[in-house]
Design a protein around this motif. Structure first.
Motif, PDB file in Angstrom:
ATOM      1  N   THR A   1       1.850   6.303 -34.486  1.00  0.00           N
ATOM      2  CA  THR A   1       1.137   5.145 -33.944  1.00  0.00           C
ATOM      3  C   THR A   1       0.425   5.475 -32.639  1.00  0.00           C
ATOM      4  O   THR A   1      -0.068   4.574 -31.969  1.00  0.00           O
TER       5      THR A   1
ATOM      6  N   VAL B   1      -4.377  -0.660 -38.536  1.00  0.00           N
ATOM      7  CA  VAL B   1      -4.233  -0.229 -39.921  1.00  0.00           C
ATOM      8  C   VAL B   1      -3.918  -1.430 -40.801  1.00  0.00           C
ATOM      9  O   VAL B   1      -2.997  -2.209 -40.517  1.00  0.00           O
TER      10      VAL B   1
ATOM     11  N   PHE C   1      -1.421   9.024 -40.225  1.00  0.00           N
ATOM     12  CA  PHE C   1      -0.936   7.704 -39.814  1.00  0.00           C
ATOM     13  C   PHE C   1       0.378   7.325 -40.494  1.00  0.00           C
ATOM     14  O   PHE C   1       0.848   6.200 -40.340  1.00  0.00           O
TER      15      PHE C   1
ATOM     16  N   ASP D   1      -5.003  15.007 -37.525  1.00  0.00           N
ATOM     17  CA  ASP D   1      -5.770  13.783 -37.750  1.00  0.00           C
ATOM     18  C   ASP D   1      -7.126  13.989 -38.406  1.00  0.00           C
ATOM     19  O   ASP D   1      -7.840  13.016 -38.649  1.00  0.00           O
TER      20      ASP D   1
ATOM     21  N   LEU E   1      -8.365   1.895 -42.129  1.00  0.00           N
ATOM     22  CA  LEU E   1      -8.257   2.027 -40.683  1.00  0.00           C
ATOM     23  C   LEU E   1      -9.439   1.275 -40.081  1.00  0.00           C
ATOM     24  O   LEU E   1     -10.595   1.667 -40.276  1.00  0.00           O
TER      25      LEU E   1
END
Length: 260
Positions: free
Chosen positions: A148, A174, A144, A249, A181
């Motif tokens: 986005t 966020v 992150f 991720d 998160l």
């Protein structure tokens, strides 16, 4: 709009929404344990419905599954027998002695503060025999940094279970100050029932930050990478070795408790 945790309170619905027919998470975990020579006694912290704990039991491990949700534990005892199931908070627990602690599907990230993360790792250190393993899989906070794509849109999913169609709209935000998160998920069923809003949050941990916490608590990092893993794309398959990057991720870690 009512508030609740529809999936946690209805474990069978959770399994219908997130099927894992190949038991990839448990098979990936078993591969990590095997490659690093872990003993048979495994503690699965945040075991949820018990699918992974039961699969590790079937693979020959002596497994204890622990979760904070009584609904999940009741489901696990009925539908995924074999392991011992106990109620415990991963932010601080004392459940005996184990050769490995497993914490999958971002469960570790429910430790929102440094004190809570310290509590988890101190409990792991107490639970593990010298040389024992910690195996964890979670979202990667580093993903992150400047990205986005997961924040700019709501994700919509729909599936049918027991004759009823469920539709979820999920939004991620966020909180950079708290390093969290946050997820808001709104469920509708189209049968006149009021919407159900579910809120949860994960700590955003960064790879080097995680290395530091582990070192402070006496762990040596054996693996730290973004894939392949059970929830990566493409997913892990038997024989695939860990990568070397921490950019995507998901984050996967295997750490060994240093012998005294």
């Amino acid at each position: 709009m009512t508030s609740g945790n529809l999936l946690t309170d209805t474990p069978a619905l959770y399994e219908a929404r997130f099927p894992d027919t190949e038991r990839l998470a448990a098979r990936w975990t078993q591969d990590c344990l095997r490659r690093h020579g872990a003993g048979p006694r495994v503690l699965d912290m945040g075991c949820g419905t018990g699918r992974d704990a039961a699969a590790l039991h079937t693979a020959g491990r002596t497994v204890t599954g622990a979760d904070l949700s009584e609904a999940m534990l009741t489901h696990a005892r009925t539908h995924h027998p074999g392991p011992a199931y106990v109620r415990a908070d991963l932010r601080g627990f004392d459940l005996g002695s184990f050769d490995a602690v497993v914490c999958l599907d971002s469960s570790l990230l429910y430790c929102h503060t440094n004190d809570q993360l310290d509590g988890f790792l101190a409990s792991c250190r107490k639970a593990l025999t010298p040389g024992g393993l910690l195996v964890a899989e979670m979202r990667n906070g580093a993903y992150f940094l400047g990205r986005t794509d997961l924040l700019d849109r709501s994700a919509v999913a729909e599936f049918t279970w027991q004759g009823r169609t469920y539709r979820s709209t999920t939004t991620l935000t966020v909180d950079r100050t708290a390093q969290l998160l946050s997820r808001t998920r709104v469920w509708t069923t189209g049968d006149g029932s009021p919407p159900v809003e579910q809120r949860s949050a994960w700590r955003l941990l960064f790879p080097q930050e995680l290395r530091h916490f582990l070192a402070v608590h006496g762990f040596d990092v054996l693996e730290l990478h973004d894939g392949p893993g059970p929830r990566t794309e493409p997913p892990w398959r038997q024989g695939r070795l860990p990568g070397t990057t921490t950019d995507a991720d998901r984050l996967h870690v295997v750490a060994r408790l240093r012998s005294l």
